[in-house]
Design a protein around this motif. Structure first.
Motif, short mmCIF file in Angstrom:
data_model
loop_
_atom_site.label_atom_id
_atom_site.label_comp_id
_atom_site.label_asym_id
_atom_site.label_seq_id
_atom_site.Cartn_x
_atom_site.Cartn_y
_atom_site.Cartn_z
N GLY A 26 18.55 -11.63 0.11
CA GLY A 26 18.57 -12.78 1.01
C GLY A 26 17.98 -14.02 0.41
N SER A 27 17.20 -13.88 -0.65
CA SER A 27 16.57 -15.04 -1.27
C SER A 27 17.49 -15.75 -2.26
N LEU A 28 18.60 -15.11 -2.65
CA LEU A 28 19.50 -15.69 -3.63
C LEU A 28 20.51 -16.62 -2.99
N SER A 29 21.05 -17.54 -3.79
CA SER A 29 22.15 -18.38 -3.32
C SER A 29 23.37 -17.50 -3.10
N GLU A 30 24.32 -17.98 -2.31
CA GLU A 30 25.52 -17.18 -2.04
C GLU A 30 26.28 -16.87 -3.32
N GLU A 31 26.36 -17.84 -4.22
CA GLU A 31 27.07 -17.65 -5.48
C GLU A 31 26.41 -16.56 -6.32
N ALA A 32 25.08 -16.63 -6.44
CA ALA A 32 24.36 -15.65 -7.24
C ALA A 32 24.45 -14.27 -6.61
N ARG A 33 24.35 -14.21 -5.30
CA ARG A 33 24.40 -12.92 -4.62
C ARG A 33 25.76 -12.26 -4.81
N ILE A 118 23.00 -1.72 -11.18
CA ILE A 118 23.40 -2.71 -12.19
C ILE A 118 22.71 -2.36 -13.50
N GLN A 119 23.50 -2.14 -14.54
CA GLN A 119 22.95 -1.74 -15.82
C GLN A 119 22.09 -2.85 -16.43
N ARG A 120 21.18 -2.44 -17.31
CA ARG A 120 20.17 -3.37 -17.83
C ARG A 120 20.78 -4.58 -18.53
N ARG A 121 21.76 -4.34 -19.40
CA ARG A 121 22.35 -5.46 -20.13
C ARG A 121 23.01 -6.45 -19.19
N ALA A 122 23.73 -5.95 -18.19
CA ALA A 122 24.37 -6.83 -17.22
C ALA A 122 23.33 -7.58 -16.39
N THR A 123 22.23 -6.89 -16.07
CA THR A 123 21.16 -7.54 -15.31
C THR A 123 20.55 -8.69 -16.10
N GLN A 124 20.26 -8.45 -17.37
CA GLN A 124 19.65 -9.49 -18.20
C GLN A 124 20.59 -10.68 -18.39
N LYS A 125 21.87 -10.41 -18.51
CA LYS A 125 22.85 -11.49 -18.63
C LYS A 125 22.89 -12.31 -17.34
N PHE A 126 22.84 -11.61 -16.21
CA PHE A 126 22.83 -12.29 -14.90
C PHE A 126 21.59 -13.16 -14.75
N LEU A 127 20.43 -12.63 -15.12
CA LEU A 127 19.19 -13.39 -14.98
C LEU A 127 19.19 -14.62 -15.89
N GLY A 128 19.84 -14.50 -17.06
CA GLY A 128 19.95 -15.66 -17.94
C GLY A 128 20.81 -16.76 -17.34
N LYS A 129 21.81 -16.36 -16.57
CA LYS A 129 22.72 -17.33 -15.95
C LYS A 129 22.10 -17.93 -14.69
N TYR A 130 21.30 -17.13 -13.98
CA TYR A 130 20.70 -17.58 -12.71
C TYR A 130 19.17 -17.47 -12.79
N PRO A 131 18.53 -18.49 -13.36
CA PRO A 131 17.05 -18.48 -13.46
C PRO A 131 16.38 -18.34 -12.10
N GLU A 132 17.05 -18.76 -11.03
CA GLU A 132 16.47 -18.64 -9.69
C GLU A 132 16.19 -17.18 -9.36
N ALA A 133 17.06 -16.29 -9.83
CA ALA A 133 16.88 -14.87 -9.55
C ALA A 133 15.64 -14.33 -10.26
N THR A 134 15.44 -14.77 -11.50
CA THR A 134 14.23 -14.36 -12.23
C THR A 134 12.99 -14.84 -11.51
N LEU A 135 13.03 -16.07 -11.02
CA LEU A 135 11.89 -16.63 -10.29
C LEU A 135 11.61 -15.82 -9.03
N HIS A 136 12.65 -15.43 -8.31
CA HIS A 136 12.45 -14.64 -7.10
C HIS A 136 11.87 -13.26 -7.42
N ILE A 137 12.31 -12.67 -8.52
CA ILE A 137 11.76 -11.38 -8.93
C ILE A 137 10.28 -11.52 -9.26
#
Length: 244
Positions: A26-33, A118-137
């Motif tokens: 719920g903390s992510l933007s619609e696009e990121a989610r 979500i596998q680790r490599r895909a997760t790290q790629k996602f976090l690189g694209k969406y810094p907001e998600a890293t911040l929320h984590i």
């Protein structure tokens, strides 16, 4: 038992002392989610299934869609101690995926659950694209750390009766279902698990629960626990009344 469908308390994440922090999805933007949910796979697990194991390699992150899980860690004597409960909308296994360290806890399904893996490599790629998600984590991790630190202070300041009242009040708030004037706690916990949550012995929990039952504050029956007098329970736990 027939359960009311209206007036149900929202079921969120729960950890010692936490008061339903914002759910990760719920903390992510619609696009990121939407992108996050598109890069993983959906799995189902039955009650008792260990979906993450302490000490194992961090190969994936898991998003809880439905149901709840128990988070445990091994004690020095080899027994597992319950340290937290997580539920739909929350994330587990996130820090190990980020820092590459082995899993710090075991996560077990408390009921039938739906999980997005979500596998680790895909997760790290996602976090690189969406810094907001890293911040929320990181914010979520900080919230959990502060909660744990707060409870270390509570362990030293308050007796078992107060600590147990606090945990039951927060379980009712975060994982409760209204049935008439009562609130059914929708998480099955043994007395040993309750003891682990509040840092006490099982016998002390049994004594405190007996006192709550005798006072008509809670009811236990067939592995179910209901809070009958929430304001009284919160008063025992030195918590403010509901709504304040």
């Amino acid at each position: 038992m027939e359960r009311a469908t209206q007036g149900t308390a929202q079921r969120g994440t729960y950890g010692i002392g936490e008061r339903q922090p914002s759910r990760f999805l719920g903390s992510l933007s619609e696009e990121a989610r939407e992108e996050l949910l598109s890069i993983g796979s959906r799995r189902q697990y039955p009650p008792g299934a260990k979906i993450l194991v302490e000490g194992a390699p961090a190969d994936c992150l898991m998003l809880l869609e439905t149901g709840y899980v128990k988070v445990t860690r091994k004690r020095t004597n080899g027994h597992e101690a319950l340290i937290a409960i997580r539920a739909g909308g929350d994330v587990v296994g996130e820090m190990a995926v980020i820092d590459g360290a082995p899993r710090s806890a075991t996560v077990t399904a408390g009921e039938d659950i739906d999980v997005h893996v979500i596998q680790r490599r895909a997760t790290q790629k996602f976090l690189g694209k969406y810094p907001e998600a890293t911040l929320h984590i990181m914010r979520l991790s900080n919230c959990r750390l502060q909660s744990a630190n707060s409870w270390r202070i509570v362990f030293g300041e308050f007796p078992v009766r107060v600590r147990l009242a606090r945990v039951l009040a927060e379980l009712a708030e975060n994982h409760g279902e209204s049935i008439g004037s009562h609130t059914l706690i929708c998480v099955e916990l043994t007395q040993s698990e309750l003891a682990a949550l509040i840092g006490s012995g099982e016998r002390a929990v049994q004594h405190a629960l007996a006192g709550f039952r005798d006072a008509g504050v809670v009811r236990t029956r067939n592995r179910e626990m209901a809070v009958l007098k929430p304001d009284r329970l919160r008063a025992i736990g030195l918590l403010p009344p509901i709504g304040r």
